[in-house]
Write an enzyme that holds these catalytic residues in place. Structure first.
Site, short mmCIF file in Angstrom:
data_model
loop_
_atom_site.label_atom_id
_atom_site.label_comp_id
_atom_site.label_asym_id
_atom_site.label_seq_id
_atom_site.Cartn_x
_atom_site.Cartn_y
_atom_site.Cartn_z
N CYS A 1 -2.10 2.71 1.21
CA CYS A 1 -1.87 4.14 1.40
C CYS A 1 -0.68 4.62 0.57
O CYS A 1 -0.84 5.38 -0.38
CB CYS A 1 -1.61 4.44 2.88
SG CYS A 1 -3.05 4.23 3.93
N GLU B 1 2.49 2.39 0.15
CA GLU B 1 3.49 1.34 0.22
C GLU B 1 3.86 0.82 -1.17
O GLU B 1 3.01 0.29 -1.87
CB GLU B 1 2.99 0.19 1.07
CG GLU B 1 2.49 0.60 2.45
CD GLU B 1 0.99 0.74 2.52
OE1 GLU B 1 0.48 1.81 2.09
OE2 GLU B 1 0.31 -0.18 3.00
#
Length: 843
Positions: free
Chosen positions: A440, A442
């Protein structure tokens, strides 16, 4: 075999990609049994061998025997299943949940899969071997009873890696492109030859290196199977253009990934084999291509300059890769499917940004990847763009044009926050400058990191519920006793009680994550993955055992806005202005502001009263319990409760909320966020790495919100909690710049596992060149204020509502969910509703 010219197509280029997409989505995804059967066969044959060797031999056995297919019109080949978008199963991690859901997996609301009766039987026969042998079972045995209780009460969930592989990694694609698996095998052989039988770690290191050699050979032989299949199909093919394509595919698969790529086409094929085979080895997702535009560019530039390649054909190859990325799939348990809805594997590809020397390295492929998303118009890959003051304006406008289509891509990331954030965790300046995004949101350094991103979902609203009930949930003592909330005579005492509940639950989350971490190291080390991560060969440790240069664990918290608004409401109405007593607020929350509770909560309240009566020595039989139930229902559903709830909701509505450029509220939100991010830094994992917080929910804010009671910010029970660091839906009423200003005041640097900021715009806001310039200006302004990430939905509320009513007319509507995009019609209604509720902004 001879080489064939690249510019040959069986059908016009303009038709290939739409037809590949059409074929991919022609049927519901299907669960297949081949991998489960093959890994079980292999494990039965290697009972007494070291686990790392067993894993390698199982990988080899799977690749030698799993059915393979070349789909119509493909230029890039390699499929994990015969069925498009199908998935294999991974019983070594867990299996009982799938067997329990055999009869519902096809009809569930989130991510349904077809599964035949024969496949069910074959999977059951394979699964029988795995009783007592899975990572899930071992992880459970390592967890403390208090941890299991907290998980049962939905304080947090580490279900992602509890039931599946870890993934969340970017490997050294560039090394495979450069020297092939033959070259990696030679490195392992040289390292093996350099160590002595008498070395203290010889047994572990030698077996790891042997396992890497077996895995490299398995990948090479798998590609050769495809070479032979392409030859066989070419011999039968009557279309001369397609026959030439198949012969070229055969030649590519003979050359790569065994050897280094000698052309852009070979590099594309080699990349894809790596991506696909990592998914076959383990069920982990978020295996992210990373800086594709950087490591692929030398092959593109060389072929383009020599005249061997046209830009048009290079674009078509990239488009084909983007289609293939949507072919990979996995089946999750029903609850997890709600949290990851949209069949996403979170394969993040990022373009632009700096090199290790701090020089912008945007190139032609950066633009072509954006074009590929536009051409294919599917959720994968999760395309991202790195932004800093050296980012070319043309790239920003190109990205904005893609955003304007409504696809929810790309996501935007701020080099000026992420680079120092990574450095604060021990990553070198050179490595931090070369970061990419996993899953997502990171960040990590590719080829050197086992980040364990997305390690757990932590709902920051649940500890607040414990404060109101002295550590109890549904009558069970889940958290510490922090006292009667009505006796807390200062806000500082109330806030301290929340911090105590938070830190206790964070400690249990760490216990859960570390238990799962150890289980993966013991039962499912991954030699193929480890062969492409530094410095596993030198250290003699697999990635799962701490062989990577950088080791982290990154669980994410969400509900920041709910907690900031809730605590500010308590501070303002109860303590500062004294308009509301704590008793009144507690009663309002307990009755869901008079709007009713579900049967489970009513039963729990009844049980809790009965327990208190029994503890006081009163008789509690069937008659008494029936009376208690009647009184509970009457209290919860009474007109008085509703009237009182409405009165309190009006007061709450007048209190300022996060997301409206109010410096006092925003500073308060920053401190609330610290109650999650700061305690996390105290803890370390079994691989020797630090825990680091993330502030993003994937889409778990919806299903986990459904397990959460009413909160003091006016949110009703069972409703979604706020996603990421975004303001609560509908509460940011002063426009997009005000919302961005508020979010920028959070400390994004401390949340080094990533933060997520969603915004939704009406399409008219981005119309014309002026709309694009305003949009880019908003991103630049937010990033100048040290915001870390932004992503957008550009779609009208009316369109989304119509898509709910007439899904057959919106099969290709892609929206941004959380840190990923998905086809809107594949999402559960609750998740669709959450997207619709988000504030619709305009300039």
């Amino acid at each position: 075999m001879g080489l064939y010219t690249y510019d040959n197509t069986a059908i016009p280029k303009s038709d290939r990609i739409p037809k590949l997409v059409e074929n991919l989505y022609a049927k519901m995804p299907e669960i297949e049994s081949a991998r489960a059967r093959l890994i079980t066969e292999s494990y039965k044959q290697t009972e007494n061998e070291p686990i790392i060797i067993r894993r390698a031999k199982a990988f080899e056995h799977i690749l030698e025997n799993i059915p393979i297919v070349i789909r119509d019109l493909e230029l890039i080949v390699g499929s994990t299943t015969l069925a498009p978008r199908g998935c294999q199963t991974y019983p070594e991690f867990s299996y009982e949940w799938l067997e329990a859901e055999f009869d519902t997996v096809e009809t569930r609301s989130a991510d349904p899969f077809y599964i035949s009766e024969q496949t069910k039987q074959e999977i059951k026969e394979a699964d029988a071997y795995w009783k007592g042998k899975t990572t899930s079972e071992l992880a459970t045995a390592y967890m403390e009873p208090e941890t299991l209780t907290a998980m049962e009460h939905n304080m947090f969930t580490p279900g992602n890696y509890f039931y599946n592989g870890v993934g969340h990694v970017t490997v050294k694609y560039w090394e495979v492109l450069d020297i092939g698996f033959a070259g990696i095998r030679e490195k392992a052989e040289a390292e093996l030859a350099s160590i002595s039988y008498a070395d203290g770690n010889y047994q572990k290191k030698s077996r790891l290196l042997q396992a890497m050699i077996i895995s490299c050979n398995a990948a090479i032989n798998y590609a050769r199977r495809y070479a032979q299949l392409a030859l066989d199909e070419a011999q039968k093919c009557t279309d001369e253009k397609r026959k030439l394509e198949l012969l070229q595919i055969a030649q590519n698969c003979v050359n790569v990934p065994e050897k280094g790529a000698t052309s852009f086409y070979e590099a594309c094929q080699s990349f894809w084999f790596v991506q696909q085979l990592l998914q076959i080895e383990s069920s982990g997702h978020s295996i992210s291509p990373g800086r594709f535009d950087q490591y692929m560019y030398p092959y593109y530039k060389k072929d383009l300059d020599s005249g061997k390649l046209t830009r048009e054909f290079a674009q078509e190859l990239i488009d084909c890769i983007f289609v293939k990325l949507n072919d990979l799939n996995k089946c999750r348990d029903g609850a997890s499917a709600e949290g990851f809805a949209g069949y996403s594997l979170f394969q993040n590809m990022i373009v632009g940004g700096q090199n290790s020397e701090g020089i912008d390295v945007t190139n032609d492929l950066s633009f072509m990847c954006i074009d590929a998303s536009h051409h294919v118009f599917l959720p994968a890959p999760s395309l991202s763009i790195r932004v800093w003051n050296g980012t070319p304006h043309d790239l920003m406008i190109k990205a904005a044009e893609l955003t304007r289509t409504g696809i929810g891509l790309p996501a935007y990331y701020n080099d000026e926050v992420i680079i120092p954030s990574l450095m604060s965790r021990g990553v070198t300046l050179e490595d931090a400058r070369d970061y990419n995004i996993i899953g997502c949101v990171e960040p990590q350094k590719a080829g050197k990191t086992d980040g364990w991103h997305d390690a757990a979902f932590f709902n920051m609203c649940r500890p607040l519920e414990l404060v109101f009930h002295n550590g109890k949930d549904k009558g069970v003592q889940v958290g510490p006793q922090t006292g009667n909330v009505e006796d807390m005579d200062t806000f500082e005492k109330f806030y301290h009680a929340y911090k105590v509940q938070m830190e206790y639950m964070i400690k249990l989350l760490v216990n859960a994550d570390n238990a799962i971490d150890m289980a993966h190291a013991e039962r499912c080390p991954l030699p193929f993955l480890s062969s492409m991560i530094d410095d596993c060969m030198k250290s003699g440790k697999s990635v799962q055992e701490g062989g990577a240069v950088y080791n982290f664990t990154g669980p994410q918290g969400f509900g920041i806005a709910n907690m900031a608004d809730s605590l500010y409401v308590v501070k303002t109405l109860v303590y500062d202005e004294k308009k509301l007593s704590m008793k009144e607020l507690k009663e309002a929350l307990t009755t869901n502001y008079g709007h009713g509770l579900n049967q489970e909560d009513i039963a729990a309240m009844t049980s809790e009263v009965a327990q208190d009566m029994a503890a006081a020595g009163q008789q509690v039989g069937p008659t008494e319990i029936a009376a208690i139930l009647q009184s509970v229902v009457a209290a919860v559903e009474s007109p008085e409760a509703k009237a009182n709830g409405e009165r309190i909701l009006k007061m709450i509505e007048e209190v300022p909320k996060f997301g409206n450029d109010d410096p006092e509220v925003d500073a308060f939100a920053r401190d609330v966020a610290y109650t999650y991010t700061k305690p996390m830094l105290k803890y370390y994992n079994p691989r020797g790495g630090q825990f680091q917080a993330g502030l993003y929910p994937v889409s778990a804010n919806v299903p986990l919100g459904a397990q959460t009671g009413a909160t003091p910010d006016g949110r009703f029970a069972y409703q979604p909690v706020a996603d990421g660091v975004s303001p609560s839906a509908g509460k940011d009423v002063n426009g997009p710049t005000a919302a961005a200003n508020s979010v920028s005041r959070l400390d994004h640097g401390i949340a080094s596992n990533g933060t997520l900021f969603n915004q939704k715009f009406h399409p008219s806001a981005l119309s014309g060149r002026r709309g694009l310039e305003n949009f880019v200006g908003l991103i630049r302004s937010y990033f100048d204020q040290k915001g870390s990430h932004m992503q957008f939905n550009v779609v009208s509320r009316e369109t989304l509502l119509d898509a709910q009513k007439h899904p057959e007319q919106y099969k290709h509507l892609v929206v941004r969910v959380a840190g990923y995009s998905a086809l809107f019609t594949t999402l559960s209604k609750s998740l669709q509703d959450d997207i619709i509720r988000r504030t619709e902004q305009g300039f």
